[in-house]
Design an enzyme around this catalytic site. Structure first.
Site, short mmCIF file in Angstrom:
data_model
loop_
_atom_site.label_atom_id
_atom_site.label_comp_id
_atom_site.label_asym_id
_atom_site.label_seq_id
_atom_site.Cartn_x
_atom_site.Cartn_y
_atom_site.Cartn_z
CE1 TYR A 1 -4.59 -4.32 6.14
CE2 TYR A 1 -4.83 -5.59 8.18
CZ TYR A 1 -4.22 -5.48 6.69
OH TYR A 1 -3.17 -6.16 6.34
CG ASN B 1 -15.28 1.68 4.42
OD1 ASN B 1 -16.35 1.98 4.74
ND2 ASN B 1 -14.88 0.83 3.71
CG ASN C 1 -12.16 -2.00 7.89
OD1 ASN C 1 -11.01 -2.18 8.30
ND2 ASN C 1 -12.73 -2.93 7.28
CE1 TYR D 1 -3.86 -2.45 0.36
CE2 TYR D 1 -2.67 -3.31 2.28
CZ TYR D 1 -3.47 -3.23 0.99
OH TYR D 1 -4.72 -4.30 1.01
CG HIS E 1 -7.27 4.38 0.56
ND1 HIS E 1 -8.28 5.27 0.76
CD2 HIS E 1 -7.95 3.23 1.38
CE1 HIS E 1 -9.43 4.88 1.44
NE2 HIS E 1 -9.19 3.52 1.60
#
Length: 185
Positions: A64, A112, A66, A15, A20
């Site tokens: 994570y 989220n 969320n 990531y 994001h």
């Protein structure tokens, strides 16, 4: 005064550099500006710095995206930081690429991480600095877009944009949200 500055992102090397994770990128730029390093701690990586009379606790949750609310709540309680002194750094598809917008509160806008923070806090009344990603993706390709990497043209603009984000974050801590919004929004 003490502030909690939370950069949202997903953990894991795959990531790094994705759209994001621009929240991580902004909080990393702030740490670099302050000459401080992150250390692993409970629920995330933490760095501490001062900006004049303000003490900043920088957080990159290792949950994570969320589940970010657990990390935010823990560090708010651990450091006795009220909600008014929390700033969440987050990506936003509804803003054109590179637009930085400071808001005192608001909906999660389908994000989220913000949704979980609001659920855990029991309130949407916390400040956020939104970094515009734009909406240059085909219908149904939103996930691929946010988990994708910036284009070379976007990447070229990121150092200046993150520098601007650092200015906004410092102003939030020193001048307050209203004066900062008046100056930068």
């Amino acid at each position: 005064m003490k502030y909690l500055i939370v950069g949202l992102g997903n953990i894991g090397g795959e990531y790094n550099g994705t759209r994001h994770n621009v929240g991580f990128r902004m909080v990393n730029a702030l740490a670099e500006d302050g000459g401080v390093q992150f250390v692993e701690a409970r629920y995330g990586a933490i760095a501490r710095m001062r900006v004049k009379n303000a003490e900043l606790i920088l957080l990159k949750p290792n949950t994570y995206m969320n589940l970010s609310g657990n990390a935010v709540r823990y560090w708010m309680q651990q450091e006795n930081i009220p909600r008014e002194q929390v700033l969440v750094l987050v990506d936003d598809l509804a803003l054109p690429f590179g637009t930085l917008r400071l808001k005192p509160k608001g909906s999660d806008a389908g994000h989220n991480g913000l949704k979980n923070i609001a659920e855990v806090m029991g309130s949407i009344d916390y400040a956020r600095l939104r970094f515009g990603l734009g909406d240059e993706f085909s219908k149904g390709r939103q996930v691929d877009f946010v988990l994708g990497r910036f284009t070379p043209e976007e990447e070229e603009k990121l150092p200046e944009l993150t520098k601007h984000a650092v200015e906004i974050i410092k102003s939030f801590c020193l001048a307050g949200i209203q004066r900062t919004m008046n100056r930068y929004n």
